[in-house]
Motif scaffolding. Structure first.
Motif, PDB file in Angstrom:
ATOM      1  N   ARG A   1       5.763  -3.786  33.972  1.00 27.43           N
ATOM      2  CA  ARG A   1       5.491  -4.832  32.990  1.00 27.43           C
ATOM      3  C   ARG A   1       6.672  -4.953  32.039  1.00 27.43           C
ATOM      4  O   ARG A   1       7.382  -3.972  31.772  1.00 27.43           O
ATOM      5  CB  ARG A   1       4.206  -4.551  32.215  1.00 27.43           C
ATOM      6  CG  ARG A   1       4.260  -3.313  31.348  1.00 27.43           C
ATOM      7  CD  ARG A   1       2.856  -2.963  30.809  1.00 27.43           C
ATOM      8  NE  ARG A   1       2.322  -3.995  29.927  1.00 27.43           N
ATOM      9  CZ  ARG A   1       1.049  -4.070  29.587  1.00 27.43           C
ATOM     10  NH1 ARG A   1       0.163  -3.218  30.085  1.00 27.43           N
ATOM     11  NH2 ARG A   1       0.642  -5.026  28.747  1.00 27.43           N
ATOM     12  N   VAL A   2       6.854  -6.153  31.529  1.00 28.73           N
ATOM     13  CA  VAL A   2       7.830  -6.417  30.486  1.00 28.73           C
ATOM     14  C   VAL A   2       7.072  -7.081  29.350  1.00 28.73           C
ATOM     15  O   VAL A   2       6.751  -8.281  29.410  1.00 28.73           O
ATOM     16  CB  VAL A   2       8.977  -7.308  30.984  1.00 28.73           C
ATOM     17  CG1 VAL A   2       9.963  -7.564  29.857  1.00 28.73           C
ATOM     18  CG2 VAL A   2       9.687  -6.652  32.169  1.00 28.73           C
TER      19      VAL A   2
ATOM     20  N   THR B   1      -0.810 -10.827  22.130  1.00 25.11           N
ATOM     21  CA  THR B   1      -1.401  -9.490  22.171  1.00 25.11           C
ATOM     22  C   THR B   1      -1.314  -8.846  23.534  1.00 25.11           C
ATOM     23  O   THR B   1      -2.024  -7.901  23.820  1.00 25.11           O
ATOM     24  CB  THR B   1      -2.872  -9.557  21.736  1.00 25.11           C
ATOM     25  OG1 THR B   1      -3.590 -10.430  22.636  1.00 25.11           O
ATOM     26  CG2 THR B   1      -3.005 -10.048  20.313  1.00 25.11           C
ATOM     27  N   PHE B   2      -0.432  -9.363  24.379  1.00 25.33           N
ATOM     28  CA  PHE B   2      -0.304  -8.851  25.751  1.00 25.33           C
ATOM     29  C   PHE B   2      -0.088  -7.348  25.753  1.00 25.33           C
ATOM     30  O   PHE B   2      -0.635  -6.634  26.590  1.00 25.33           O
ATOM     31  CB  PHE B   2       0.852  -9.558  26.452  1.00 25.33           C
ATOM     32  CG  PHE B   2       1.161  -9.025  27.819  1.00 25.33           C
ATOM     33  CD1 PHE B   2       2.291  -8.250  28.036  1.00 25.33           C
ATOM     34  CD2 PHE B   2       0.323  -9.303  28.890  1.00 25.33           C
ATOM     35  CE1 PHE B   2       2.591  -7.762  29.301  1.00 25.33           C
ATOM     36  CE2 PHE B   2       0.610  -8.825  30.162  1.00 25.33           C
ATOM     37  CZ  PHE B   2       1.749  -8.042  30.368  1.00 25.33           C
ATOM     38  N   SER B   3       0.706  -6.854  24.821  1.00 27.82           N
ATOM     39  CA  SER B   3       1.049  -5.430  24.808  1.00 27.82           C
ATOM     40  C   SER B   3      -0.140  -4.538  24.468  1.00 27.82           C
ATOM     41  O   SER B   3      -0.027  -3.312  24.555  1.00 27.82           O
ATOM     42  CB  SER B   3       2.194  -5.174  23.835  1.00 27.82           C
ATOM     43  OG  SER B   3       1.810  -5.522  22.524  1.00 27.82           O
TER      44      SER B   3
ATOM     45  N   ALA C   1      -3.710  -1.740  41.820  1.00 29.07           N
ATOM     46  CA  ALA C   1      -2.850  -0.974  40.923  1.00 29.07           C
ATOM     47  C   ALA C   1      -3.185  -1.331  39.477  1.00 29.07           C
ATOM     48  O   ALA C   1      -3.761  -2.376  39.204  1.00 29.07           O
ATOM     49  CB  ALA C   1      -1.381  -1.258  41.200  1.00 29.07           C
ATOM     50  N   ALA C   2      -2.792  -0.437  38.564  1.00 28.88           N
ATOM     51  CA  ALA C   2      -2.961  -0.698  37.137  1.00 28.88           C
ATOM     52  C   ALA C   2      -1.823  -0.040  36.382  1.00 28.88           C
ATOM     53  O   ALA C   2      -1.188   0.908  36.869  1.00 28.88           O
ATOM     54  CB  ALA C   2      -4.305  -0.190  36.644  1.00 28.88           C
ATOM     55  N   ILE C   3      -1.584  -0.546  35.165  1.00 28.67           N
ATOM     56  CA  ILE C   3      -0.505  -0.029  34.350  1.00 28.67           C
ATOM     57  C   ILE C   3      -0.950  -0.007  32.900  1.00 28.67           C
ATOM     58  O   ILE C   3      -1.620  -0.934  32.420  1.00 28.67           O
ATOM     59  CB  ILE C   3       0.774  -0.869  34.548  1.00 28.67           C
ATOM     60  CG1 ILE C   3       1.964  -0.247  33.837  1.00 28.67           C
ATOM     61  CG2 ILE C   3       0.556  -2.328  34.110  1.00 28.67           C
ATOM     62  CD1 ILE C   3       3.311  -0.857  34.266  1.00 28.67           C
ATOM     63  N   GLY C   4      -0.571   1.058  32.189  1.00 32.34           N
ATOM     64  CA  GLY C   4      -0.912   1.166  30.793  1.00 32.34           C
ATOM     65  C   GLY C   4      -0.099   0.235  29.920  1.00 32.34           C
ATOM     66  O   GLY C   4       0.803  -0.466  30.391  1.00 32.34           O
ATOM     67  N   VAL C   5      -0.404   0.232  28.627  1.00 30.25           N
ATOM     68  CA  VAL C   5       0.178  -0.757  27.731  1.00 30.25           C
ATOM     69  C   VAL C   5       1.686  -0.624  27.564  1.00 30.25           C
ATOM     70  O   VAL C   5       2.382  -1.615  27.344  1.00 30.25           O
ATOM     71  CB  VAL C   5      -0.506  -0.732  26.352  1.00 30.25           C
ATOM     72  CG1 VAL C   5      -1.976  -1.129  26.482  1.00 30.25           C
ATOM     73  CG2 VAL C   5      -0.377   0.623  25.694  1.00 30.25           C
ATOM     74  N   THR C   6       2.219   0.585  27.694  1.00 36.24           N
ATOM     75  CA  THR C   6       3.667   0.768  27.564  1.00 36.24           C
ATOM     76  C   THR C   6       4.366   0.816  28.914  1.00 36.24           C
ATOM     77  O   THR C   6       5.597   0.793  28.972  1.00 36.24           O
ATOM     78  CB  THR C   6       3.994   2.064  26.821  1.00 36.24           C
ATOM     79  OG1 THR C   6       3.579   3.176  27.619  1.00 36.24           O
ATOM     80  CG2 THR C   6       3.315   2.125  25.467  1.00 36.24           C
TER      81      THR C   6
END
Length: 127
Positions: free
Chosen positions: A72-73, A28-30, A49-54
């Motif tokens: 992210r990948v 469920t990482f995505s 820093a932060a990054i959204g799910v996509t």
């Protein structure tokens, strides 16, 4: 929850670069917004820093804007923090964190909003 493991820390010189990785377990990482925080010795943990799910949305602390990037990948269950032009004040333990909630810049910087944390990786920048 996901389990998180950071890697890639080390000792570098001022001006060098490092790339930190954070590998997550589970399928469920995505679904998770991912963040990086750091804690210098004797100081409180701070947002990096932060990054959204996509990966389409990112947020950075003012202190690292223009020097750090986050990516992210999802196929690899991994989030990265590319750190360039490192300075001694970047010395800290770096933690990745995961939050399963809608992306909103108002809550991203607050560590209490993240439910999963890695063990941390030390980054030391010598002058």
């Amino acid at each position: 929850q996901v389990q998180l493991v950071e890697s890639g820390g080390g000792l570098v010189m001022t001006g060098d670069s490092l790339r930190l990785s954070c590998a997550a377990s589970g399928r469920t990482f995505s679904f998770y917004v991912m963040g990086w925080f750091r804690q210098p010795r004797g100081k409180e943990r701070e947002f990096v820093a932060a990054i959204g799910v996509t990966g389409a949305y990112t947020e950075f602390a003012d202190s690292v804007k223009g020097r750090f990037t986050i990516s992210r990948v999802n196929a690899k269950n991994t989030v990265y923090l590319q750190m360039n032009s490192l300075q001694p004040e970047d010395t800290a333990i770096y933690y990745c964190a995961a939050a399963r909630r809608g992306y909103d810049a108002t809550w991203l910087p607050y560590s209490s909003n993240y439910e999963s944390w890695g063990q941390g990786t030390q980054v030391t920048v010598s002058a």
